[in-house]
Design an enzyme around this catalytic site. Structure first.
Site: not given
Ligand code: XIL
Length: 460
Positions: A163, A205, A242, A271, A273
């Site tokens: 990030e 990432n 996400h 990750e 979702d």
């Protein structure tokens, strides 16, 4: 994987030779697609991918949780246990027990481990949050080195940097204490990780990098292109993915994945979702990954909705009671129906050797050991370098006498006997064979004062 399946089919075909009329029918069967998998991990493996989940160490005692974990997944990412605040809570004092617990649970069951994460502006311990400038740069690099060294051989891919780009329209870096140490902090972190664990895949990432038209996506893309052009050791890019109402799945996601892959890196969904867990959206994400040869794995950020960091969005594949949701069925079906991509990865895996490697005889050249110490008030980290003499060695033992009051608390890349006074250290499985004149390193942490240490080395 493709190779192993091919060999199994060949053996079956040979066994059938001479079975008369059956052969023609069975030959048809043999050319049919492999049987559909019945779990996420098995089905992904059929497509040459992994299917992983974030895991929290404290949930490994929940049997409802581990039943699903062990059945469905073949990769894990520690959800918080490898972050900087967890692994170096006080400067120079490393704490690996929760992460080690996850790694050992995973590896003893044949699951691979993604490491998350070595350098990040968030979840820093207080001592690091308050640092700046060259002291912070040095502390960050030491952290990367120590943690990547501890997990060497156990983590297949690291989110080296997490990030680092800003949201919004700038396409530039996020402001942070790490960014203020100089724009080259990211490549410095990758080079340190590469030195510590040359075999791990090293990833960048980030989130909100899914939409190909977004400035942030383009900013990361330009950095990766620049790294590849200049030889900065980067192997992969992780897309957190996400997805929610503010940051929805978009149909150009596949373009994003394939565009990054075309730079010569693997891409991974790290990750995943999806707010509301739409089965159709989950299916699209899986299909997009399967359509890109270098998209080699998908990780969901938790198992049951109750495990999610955004539980109220019910974004995962299992209900809180552990039952499969429609999104689960959609993912499994997509994994089973997806086609194996025809464009091969740039670096195809090499065949494993047919015969087990033979053990070279011990060399007569012996070995030497040197030690460097990072001392602070009340404790130290020692890094020991073992160098083979004029011949390759097949194993080594280092003896170090510690001064009174010094006690070993933690070690990596060596087996130890004794924690105070005379300590003996022997190689572990992956660092015993050292070529003539070559070196390997191990390390340990201890309470007390190191003084001057004089290691001796003997080879086998
Ligand atoms: C989250 C965890 O899921 C939470 O348990 C923790 O409180 C905060 O971090 N991006 C990342 C992950 O890279 O590490 C974050 O994980 C979610 C967003």
């Amino acid at each position: 994987m493709r190779n192993a399946r091919w060999k199994a089919a060949s053996r079956a075909a040979i066994a059938l030779t001479g079975a008369g009329a059956l052969v023609a029918g069975m030959a048809l069967f043999l050319t049919a697609p492999a049987a559909a998998g019945t779990t996420l991990g098995a089905s992904a493996a059929e497509k040459g991918r992994y299917f992983g989940t974030a895991v929290a160490a404290y949930k490994l005692s929940d049997s409802a949780y581990t039943t699903i974990l062990n059945r469905e997944f073949n990769s894990v990412t520690p959800e918080n246990e490898m972050k900087i605040d967890a692994t170096e809570p006080q400067q120079g004092r490393f704490s690996y027990s929760a992460a080690d617990q996850i790694v050992s649970h995973a590896r003893s069951r044949g699951m691979s481990v993604r490491g998350h994460t070595l350098a990040w502006h968030s979840q820093q311990p207080p001592w690091m949050e308050s640092m700046s400038g060259s002291a912070l740069r040095q502390a960050m690099l030491n952290h990367v080195t120590q943690v990547a060294t501890h997990f060497r051989g156990q983590v297949v891919a690291w989110d080296v940097v997490n990030e680092a780009f800003a949201d919004g329209s700038s396409g530039g870096r996020r402001d942070s204490n790490l960014q203020r140490t100089g724009n080259d902090w990211i490549e410095a972190a990758f080079r340190a990780a590469d030195a510590a664990d040359p075999n791990a895949k090293l990833c960048y990432n980030d989130y909100n990098t899914d939409n190909w038209t977004h400035a942030k996506t383009q900013g990361v893309y330009n950095m990766v292109r620049d790294f590849k052009a200049r030889g900065v050791p980067i192997d992969c890019v992780g897309f957190q993915s996400h997805f929610n109402n503010e940051s929805p799945y978009v149909s150009n996601y596949r373009t994003t994945l394939s565009s990054f892959a075309a730079l010569g890196v693997d891409v991974q969904i790290t990750e995943l979702d999806i707010q509301g867990a739409s089965a159709a959206t989950y299916r699209s994400v899986v299909e997009d990954c399967l359509a890109v040869a270098r998209c080699n794995g998908i990780t969901v950020w938790g198992i049951r909705d109750s495990d999610s960091w955004r539980a109220s969005q019910t974004p995962l594949l299992f209900n809180s009671n552990g039952s499969k949701k429609p999104a689960y069925d959609a993912v499994l079906a997509a994994l089973n129906n997806g086609t194996t991509p025809t464009d091969p990865p740039t670096d195809p895996p090499t065949d494993p050797p047919t015969d087990p490697p033979t053990t070279p005889p011990p060399g007569p050249g012996g070995c030497t050991a040197t030690v460097s110490v990072n001392q602070w008030t009340g404790g130290f980290v020692a890094t020991v370098k073992v160098t083979a003499g004029s011949s390759a060695i097949n194993g080594w033992t280092v003896t170090i006498g510690l001064p009174s009051g010094a006690t070993v608390t933690n070690a990596w890349n060596a087996n130890r006997s004794g924690s105070s006074g005379t300590t003996n250290w022997t190689n572990v499985a992956y660092n015993g064979q050292v070529g003539a004149g070559q070196s390997t390193e191990y390390g340990f942490q201890a309470n007390g004062t190191a003084g001057s240490l004089s290691p001796t080395c003997s080879a086998s």
